[in-house]
Design an enzyme around this catalytic site. Structure first.
Site, PDB file in Angstrom:
ATOM      1  NE  ARG A  78       3.161  27.594   1.579  1.00 28.08           N
ATOM      2  CZ  ARG A  78       2.363  28.388   0.718  1.00 28.08           C
ATOM      3  NH1 ARG A  78       2.462  29.356  -0.046  1.00 28.08           N
ATOM      4  NH2 ARG A  78       0.917  27.809   0.879  1.00 28.08           N
TER       5      ARG A  78
ATOM      6  NE  ARG B 298      -2.654   1.337   3.551  1.00 29.87           N
ATOM      7  CZ  ARG B 298      -3.129   1.031   4.592  1.00 29.87           C
ATOM      8  NH1 ARG B 298      -4.176   0.657   4.639  1.00 29.87           N
ATOM      9  NH2 ARG B 298      -2.469   1.114   5.749  1.00 29.87           N
TER      10      ARG B 298
ATOM     11  CD  GLU C 133     -12.220   5.296   5.129  1.00 34.70           C
ATOM     12  OE1 GLU C 133     -11.455   4.252   5.223  1.00 34.70           O
ATOM     13  OE2 GLU C 133     -11.615   6.202   4.783  1.00 34.70           O
TER      14      GLU C 133
ATOM     15  CG  LEU D 146      -6.470   3.281   3.771  1.00 31.49           C
ATOM     16  CD1 LEU D 146      -5.693   4.428   2.906  1.00 31.49           C
ATOM     17  CD2 LEU D 146      -5.877   3.407   5.201  1.00 31.49           C
TER      18      LEU D 146
ATOM     19  CE  LYS E 172      -2.422   4.369   7.037  1.00 33.54           C
ATOM     20  NZ  LYS E 172      -3.432   4.567   7.745  1.00 33.54           N
TER      21      LYS E 172
HETATM   22  N1  PDD Z   1      -5.576   4.200  10.205  1.00 35.24           N
HETATM   23  N2  PDD Z   1      -9.492   3.947   7.021  1.00 35.24           N
HETATM   24  C1  PDD Z   1      -8.866   5.128   7.520  1.00 35.24           C
HETATM   25  C2  PDD Z   1      -9.466   6.554   7.357  1.00 35.24           C
HETATM   26  C3  PDD Z   1      -7.633   4.730   8.070  1.00 35.24           C
HETATM   27  O1  PDD Z   1      -7.221   5.756   8.908  1.00 35.24           O
HETATM   28  C4  PDD Z   1      -7.101   3.342   8.578  1.00 35.24           C
HETATM   29  C5  PDD Z   1      -5.957   3.239   9.387  1.00 35.24           C
HETATM   30  C6  PDD Z   1      -7.821   2.371   8.150  1.00 35.24           C
HETATM   31  C7  PDD Z   1      -7.683   1.070   8.378  1.00 35.24           C
HETATM   32  O2  PDD Z   1      -6.512   0.660   7.665  1.00 35.24           O
HETATM   33  P1  PDD Z   1      -5.476  -0.448   8.041  1.00 35.24           P
HETATM   34  O3  PDD Z   1      -6.269  -1.731   8.299  1.00 35.24           O
HETATM   35  O4  PDD Z   1      -4.492  -0.819   7.302  1.00 35.24           O
HETATM   36  O5  PDD Z   1      -5.025  -0.061   9.347  1.00 35.24           O
HETATM   37  C8  PDD Z   1      -9.084   2.555   7.239  1.00 35.24           C
HETATM   38  C9  PDD Z   1      -4.437   4.001  10.912  1.00 35.24           C
HETATM   39  C10 PDD Z   1      -4.311   2.867  12.113  1.00 35.24           C
HETATM   40  C11 PDD Z   1      -3.806   5.207  11.485  1.00 35.24           C
HETATM   41  O6  PDD Z   1      -4.026   6.531  11.111  1.00 35.24           O
HETATM   42  O7  PDD Z   1      -3.444   5.332  12.863  1.00 35.24           O
END
Ligand code: PDD
Length: 285
Positions: free
Chosen positions: A100, A52, A180, A205, A148
């Protein structure tokens, strides 16, 4: 006690780790990250997190900071240096330091690579045993939630709104459909034991835990529907839960003050958590 962190080639005390004020991560949130959970000192689902990471980098035309072998080595060294048995490793890559400008700097700019560990009680978390209460909030994030990035202010605002309302978290909603959670993927279990979670698109995500948990659900012969689900379906579900690297599978017991099922963590959610943890330990490295 100070942690050892990793910054651009060095393992150093956290108070000595300094990043330029011209880093694009600081000025533009021009940065991506991964959070990998650690159990018994081992990394969970690590190859999937790297996969990812590469996708996020590629979507943003960002350079690799170093190769996968090196990234694994850094993760392992950091876990060891901090004697981390249970918790997470956070890794961030920014586009680097440049004057910047909204335009990306030329490809010669060196990415910033930063990692730290955080001790957490992931297994015995009270939320896993008791479940969490959530509220629904209109999703006002940008249109590329599939990447992400460290641009997390709306998620932070939503968590604060939940906290102010005396609950644990929020699910983000567009056009009456659940996308989500603020930092997790969202699921319901219908009265026919069908697991429903939104299909992968730029609205969510693609969670690494989501991929693993859906495989566990298949093993349990549960039917999975990857599709948008409505607020009404959510509130009338038999069970609900969230998944992420730091929460694994965590039951949701209340949505907008409406009890879900019996108002206690549901059987399917608990079973999935148990199986997920078994499988996660098998692939931990
Ligand atoms: N967050 N959706 C969002 C918006 C997220 O920020 C996350 C993860 C997930 C789940 O993804 P994964 O299973 O790969 O952790 C879904 C992480 C844990 C964080 O920002 O701390």
């Amino acid at each position: 006690m100070s942690r050892t962190v990793y910054l651009d080639g060095d393992f150093i005390a956290e108070e000595d780790a300094k990043v330029s004020v011209f880093d694009r991560g600081f000025l533009f949130a021009d940065a991506i990250y991964e959070v990998t959970s650690v159990l018994e000192g081992k990394l969970i689902d690590f190859p999937q997190h790297l996969k990812r990471l590469h996708r996020s980098l590629s979507e943003l035309n960002m350079q690799e900071a170093c190769n996968d072998k090196k990234l694994l080595e850094i993760h392992r060294k950091l876990v060891k240096a901090n004697d981390l048995q249970e918790g997470i490793v956070y890794m961030q890559i920014t586009r680097g330091v440049a004057d910047r400008s909204f335009f990306y700097p030329d490809s010669e700019t060196k990415p910033t690579l930063f990692l730290f560990t955080q001790k957490m009680n992931l297994i015995e978390a009270p939320s896993a045993k008791n479940g969490i209460k959530i509220i629904l909030i209109e999703d006002k994030r940008w249109g590329r939630c599939d990447i992400k990035t460290t641009q997390l202010l709306f998620a932070s605002m939503s968590k604060m709104e939940a906290k102010d309302k005396g609950v644990d978290d929020a699910w983000l909603v567009s056009d009456g459909k659940i996308n989500e959670g603020t930092s997790n993927n969202a699921y319901i279990v219908t009265h026919d034991d069908v697991i429903v979670t939104r299909d992968i698109s730029n609205k969510i995500l693609s969670g690494i835990t989501r991929i693993a948990v859906l495989k566990c659900a298949e093993k349990l012969n549960l039917t999975i529907e990857e599709r948008p689900f409505s607020i009404e379906e959510a509130k009338n579900a038999k069970e609900a839960f969230v998944t992420s690297a730091s929460t694994f599978v965590t039951p949701v017991i209340e949505i907008d003050a409406k009890l879900i099922g019996t108002g206690k963590p549901g059987e399917v959610s608990q079973k999935l958590r148990e199986i997920y943890l078994q499988e996660a330990r098998k692939v931990a490295i």
